[in-house]
Each structure stands twice: as C-alpha cells, then as structure tokens.
Design an enzyme around this catalytic site. Sequence first.
Site, PDB file in Angstrom:
ATOM      1  N   GLY A  90       0.716  -1.360  -0.057  1.00 29.50           N
ATOM      2  CA  GLY A  90       0.170   0.100   0.007  1.00 29.50           C
ATOM      3  C   GLY A  90       0.725   1.403   0.012  1.00 29.50           C
ATOM      4  N   GLN A  91       0.034   2.458  -0.120  1.00 25.85           N
ATOM      5  CA  GLN A  91       0.866   3.858  -0.338  1.00 25.85           C
ATOM      6  C   GLN A  91       1.828   3.945   1.191  1.00 25.85           C
ATOM      7  OE1 GLN A  91      -1.149   7.070  -2.036  1.00 25.85           O
ATOM      8  NE2 GLN A  91      -2.749   6.027  -0.939  1.00 25.85           N
ATOM      9  N   ASP A 111      -3.127 -12.114   5.653  1.00 26.05           N
ATOM     10  CA  ASP A 111      -4.308 -11.666   5.641  1.00 26.05           C
ATOM     11  C   ASP A 111      -4.577 -11.589   7.119  1.00 26.05           C
ATOM     12  OD1 ASP A 111      -7.174 -11.431   5.366  1.00 26.05           O
ATOM     13  OD2 ASP A 111      -7.522 -12.965   4.102  1.00 26.05           O
ATOM     14  N   ALA A 147      -5.333  -2.194   5.277  1.00 25.59           N
ATOM     15  CA  ALA A 147      -6.650  -1.631   5.192  1.00 25.59           C
ATOM     16  C   ALA A 147      -7.616  -1.782   4.029  1.00 25.59           C
ATOM     17  CB  ALA A 147      -6.758   0.138   5.598  1.00 25.59           C
ATOM     18  N   THR A 190      -8.160   7.530  10.259  1.00 21.07           N
ATOM     19  CA  THR A 190      -8.586   8.387   9.273  1.00 21.07           C
ATOM     20  C   THR A 190      -9.502   9.557   9.825  1.00 21.07           C
ATOM     21  OG1 THR A 190      -9.970   8.750   7.247  1.00 21.07           O
ATOM     22  CG2 THR A 190     -10.667   6.970   8.864  1.00 21.07           C
ATOM     23  N   TYR A 245     -16.940   3.030   5.501  1.00 23.16           N
ATOM     24  CA  TYR A 245     -15.610   3.215   5.760  1.00 23.16           C
ATOM     25  C   TYR A 245     -15.352   3.908   7.172  1.00 23.16           C
ATOM     26  CZ  TYR A 245     -10.904   4.855   4.988  1.00 23.16           C
ATOM     27  OH  TYR A 245      -9.442   5.177   5.391  1.00 23.16           O
ATOM     28  N   LYS A 275     -13.390   1.976  10.240  1.00 24.79           N
ATOM     29  CA  LYS A 275     -11.937   2.633  10.877  1.00 24.79           C
ATOM     30  C   LYS A 275     -12.231   3.038  12.255  1.00 24.79           C
ATOM     31  CE  LYS A 275      -8.836   3.247   9.064  1.00 24.79           C
ATOM     32  NZ  LYS A 275      -7.592   2.291   8.810  1.00 24.79           N
ATOM     33  N   TRP A 286      -6.154  12.198   3.630  1.00 25.45           N
ATOM     34  CA  TRP A 286      -6.132  12.619   2.374  1.00 25.45           C
ATOM     35  C   TRP A 286      -4.757  12.203   1.677  1.00 25.45           C
ATOM     36  CZ3 TRP A 286      -8.749  17.762   0.260  1.00 25.45           C
ATOM     37  CH2 TRP A 286      -9.818  17.936   0.801  1.00 25.45           C
TER      38      TRP A 286
HETATM   39  N1  LIG Z   1      -5.504   6.709   1.359  1.00 20.45           N
HETATM   40  C1  LIG Z   1      -6.195   7.828   2.088  1.00 20.45           C
HETATM   41  O1  LIG Z   1      -6.646   8.853   1.355  1.00 20.45           O
HETATM   42  C2  LIG Z   1      -6.101   7.560   3.565  1.00 20.45           C
HETATM   43  C3  LIG Z   1      -6.578   8.698   4.488  1.00 20.45           C
HETATM   44  C4  LIG Z   1      -6.606   8.744   5.678  1.00 20.45           C
HETATM   45  C5  LIG Z   1      -6.385   7.736   6.435  1.00 20.45           C
HETATM   46  N2  LIG Z   1      -5.653   6.399   5.600  1.00 20.45           N
HETATM   47  C6  LIG Z   1      -5.464   5.379   6.163  1.00 20.45           C
HETATM   48  O2  LIG Z   1      -4.013   5.095   6.134  1.00 20.45           O
HETATM   49  C7  LIG Z   1      -3.686   3.613   5.953  1.00 20.45           C
HETATM   50  C8  LIG Z   1      -3.001   3.250   4.768  1.00 20.45           C
HETATM   51  O3  LIG Z   1      -3.729   3.781   3.441  1.00 20.45           O
HETATM   52  P1  LIG Z   1      -3.023   3.564   2.029  1.00 20.45           P
HETATM   53  O4  LIG Z   1      -3.750   4.462   1.373  1.00 20.45           O
HETATM   54  O5  LIG Z   1      -1.632   3.164   2.225  1.00 20.45           O
HETATM   55  O6  LIG Z   1      -4.034   2.104   1.723  1.00 20.45           O
HETATM   56  P2  LIG Z   1      -3.468   1.195   0.439  1.00 20.45           P
HETATM   57  O7  LIG Z   1      -2.723   2.079  -0.343  1.00 20.45           O
HETATM   58  O8  LIG Z   1      -5.102   0.956   0.190  1.00 20.45           O
HETATM   59  O9  LIG Z   1      -3.051   0.105   1.040  1.00 20.45           O
HETATM   60  C9  LIG Z   1      -3.508  -1.014   2.006  1.00 20.45           C
HETATM   61  C10 LIG Z   1      -3.092  -2.302   1.831  1.00 20.45           C
HETATM   62  O10 LIG Z   1      -3.735  -3.263   2.729  1.00 20.45           O
HETATM   63  C11 LIG Z   1      -3.720  -4.311   1.840  1.00 20.45           C
HETATM   64  N3  LIG Z   1      -4.835  -5.283   2.551  1.00 20.45           N
HETATM   65  C12 LIG Z   1      -6.054  -5.137   2.069  1.00 20.45           C
HETATM   66  N4  LIG Z   1      -6.806  -5.960   2.723  1.00 20.45           N
HETATM   67  C13 LIG Z   1      -5.815  -6.641   3.351  1.00 20.45           C
HETATM   68  C14 LIG Z   1      -6.059  -8.035   4.201  1.00 20.45           C
HETATM   69  N5  LIG Z   1      -7.397  -8.434   4.648  1.00 20.45           N
HETATM   70  N6  LIG Z   1      -4.827  -8.285   5.049  1.00 20.45           N
HETATM   71  C15 LIG Z   1      -3.625  -7.817   4.881  1.00 20.45           C
HETATM   72  N7  LIG Z   1      -3.655  -6.602   3.725  1.00 20.45           N
HETATM   73  C16 LIG Z   1      -4.576  -6.339   3.355  1.00 20.45           C
HETATM   74  C17 LIG Z   1      -3.943  -4.095   0.429  1.00 20.45           C
HETATM   75  O11 LIG Z   1      -3.830  -5.084  -0.306  1.00 20.45           O
HETATM   76  P3  LIG Z   1      -4.714  -5.001  -1.914  1.00 20.45           P
HETATM   77  O12 LIG Z   1      -4.263  -3.724  -2.441  1.00 20.45           O
HETATM   78  O13 LIG Z   1      -4.382  -6.283  -2.420  1.00 20.45           O
HETATM   79  O14 LIG Z   1      -6.128  -5.012  -1.440  1.00 20.45           O
HETATM   80  C18 LIG Z   1      -3.020  -2.768   0.271  1.00 20.45           C
HETATM   81  O15 LIG Z   1      -1.601  -3.355   0.025  1.00 20.45           O
HETATM   82  C19 LIG Z   1      -4.940   2.879   6.111  1.00 20.45           C
HETATM   83  O16 LIG Z   1      -5.215   2.625   7.438  1.00 20.45           O
HETATM   84  C20 LIG Z   1      -5.806   4.063   5.806  1.00 20.45           C
HETATM   85  O17 LIG Z   1      -7.153   3.679   6.062  1.00 20.45           O
HETATM   86  C21 LIG Z   1      -5.748   6.528   4.299  1.00 20.45           C
END
Ligand SMILES: NC(=O)c1ccc[n+]([C@@H]2O[C@H](COP(=O)([O-])OP(=O)(O)OC[C@H]3O[C@@H](n4cnc5c(N)ncnc54)[C@H](OP(=O)(O)O)[C@@H]3O)[C@@H](O)[C@H]2O)c1
Length: 279
Positions: free
Chosen positions: A10-11, A36, A60, A101, A125, A129, A149
């Site tokens: 993930g990011q 998982d 996530a 978040t 969502y 969370k 964001w």
């Molecule tokens: N993105 C935003 O704008 C944002 C904003 C505020 C807070 N956040 C929080 O910041 C954190 C990181 O977000 P991010 O944007 O880096 O998320 P992301 O890019 O969507 O990465 C999430 C990772 O978790 C993996 N994943 C999904 N289901 C899983 C499972 N059951 N077991 C193990 N791994 C699993 C995904 O794999 P797949 O890709 O194969 O599904 C992906 O590699 C999260 O907690 C998110 O809620 C994000």
Amino acid sequence: MRVLITGRRGQLGRALVDWGKRAGWHVFAYDLPGLDITRLGNVQEAVRTVQPDLIFNAAAFTAVDRAESEPEQAFAVNARGVAHLAQAADEVGALLVHVSTDYVFDGTSHRPYHEEDPPHPLSVYGRSKLEGERAATQARRHLVVRTSWLFGRGWNFVEAIRKQINQGATELRVVADQTGKPTYAEDLAEALVRLVTLGAQGLLHVANAGVTTWAGFAEEIVRQLGLSLPVVPITTPQAGRPAPRPAYSVLDTSRFEKLCGPLPTWQDALSRYLRAHTP
Ligand SMILES: NC(=O)c1ccc[n+]([C@@H]2O[C@H](COP(=O)([O-])OP(=O)(O)OC[C@H]3O[C@@H](n4cnc5c(N)ncnc54)[C@H](OP(=O)(O)O)[C@@H]3O)[C@@H](O)[C@H]2O)c1
C-alpha cells in the site's frame, strides 16, 4: 528492533518499509495473500514467527465508495483485522501502531478536530475505521495515528488528476466543498518512525501542514505540472459518489507538533512527490 509491517504494497506500507530500514530496524513486511489480517490464525503465525517488538498496521480496506456496498469486507479488514493484530501484539508484548482516518469525523466542526473530539463517521468506511481504532486500543501498548487525504506510491488523487490530463481533459471538474489536509505517505511514515523512537503511545493526529479543498489540491497539481488547465469547482452532490464524506475534516496536529515539530506543507510535499513520480 524487529518490526512487522502489514499491507506492505500500500501507499503507506511501501514508505514505512523504507523509513523503517533507514532507521536501522529489522523489517519483516507482508501483504495479501501471505498475511491476511482478517484471519486470526494467519496473524498469530506471522507474529509468532517474527517475534516483533513493534507491529505497524498499514493494511486496510481503503475503497471508501466500495465499502458502502461491501460493508462486511470493510469491517472484516478495518475492524476485526485490527482486533487480531491487537491480540497477537499482546501475545508477544509488541507495541501496535495503527493508522486511522479523518473520516471518523462528520465534518460539522468549524475548527480543526482535536484527538478528543467525539467521532461521528458518516460512511461505512469511517465506521469500520472507528471500530478499528477501538480494537487497536485493546492492545496493552498502542499508538493510533489519524491522518488524512493520503498520497504516495500507489493510486491516489494526484494520479487520478494526472490520468484525466493525460487523457486530454480540457477542464477538471473537482469537488470544492470538502476541506482537509493532503498528506504525503513518505512524510507520514517518517513521522511514525520518529514517534515510535520517542516512545509515543495513545492517539495522535498527523498530517502535512496547510489546508485546502480537493479543487484547491487539483489547481496546485496543475500549477506544479506547469499546465494551465481550468479547474471547475463542483459540489459533493454533483460528484455523485456513493459514500458520504465530511465537508470539513481538518485534523488539529498540535499534539504531534509538540513532540516532533510541524510536517512540511502539503504543497512542498506535492512538489517532492511529483519530482519522484514524473518520468
Ligand atoms: N488513502 C487515504 O486517503 C487515507 C486517508 C486517511 C487515512 N488512511 C489510512 O491510512 C492507512 C494506509 O492507507 P493507504 O492509502 O496506504 O492504503 P492502500 O494503499 O489501500 O494499502 C492498503 C494495503 O492493505 C492491503 N490489504 C487489504 N486487505 C488486507 C488484508 N485482509 N490483509 C492484509 N493486507 C490487506 C492492500 O492489499 P490489496 O491492494 O491487495 O487489497 C494494500 O496493499 C489505512 O489505514 C487507511 O485507512 C488513508
């Protein structure tokens, strides 16, 4: 220090792996299907094998709109998955660092949200969370960090805008009635590593400095790309997305800043992102 990172593709996961290694940590990073987090046995096996001092949960279900039609999967990952990590962390005495978040808030505030402000999520969502935050606090040693964001290595708002530009858009129609703080995954990951090094625990808000709307974010992307494409402001209802989003989700980061100082502005973060991600 032995560190287990979930969601490594993930990011945030990608950035955390790099910043953890830079800190000299022994990093063990996993993603689906190897680990998982919805499967307790899977989590326990990984944790018993690695014997981490620290577990970073970057895994996530982040598809905010899809969560509306797939609530079971959203809760399985964002809530029960975190409960599994908390249980496994306690089994080996590890610190659990979990990321949440700004979407736990309803956006009706007229000032930035403090850590203690009552959450009231509008979307599936956000509710999943919030339940995840509560699960993380069940770990004896935990740090829960809310951010907002996020953009980093992966699919994100900057790439969505760039895709429209590359497809020949003559204008960009972007929501102008949601206000928040864009945050670079690299800056967040570095901040998380610093917080752990300082021994921080509890609940903290971490985001890049500065506030904007999605339309303002898009205008800055266009400007930094050296283009002159018009950004047409639209309303949230006009965008027609399935999930409701808070109109105002600015996080108050002063508690974090007392520990580490402010993060760079989101505009500075964007310019570093574009330098790193422009061919
Ligand atoms: N993105 C935003 O704008 C944002 C904003 C505020 C807070 N956040 C929080 O910041 C954190 C990181 O977000 P991010 O944007 O880096 O998320 P992301 O890019 O969507 O990465 C999430 C990772 O978790 C993996 N994943 C999904 N289901 C899983 C499972 N059951 N077991 C193990 N791994 C699993 C995904 O794999 P797949 O890709 O194969 O599904 C992906 O590699 C999260 O907690 C998110 O809620 C994000």
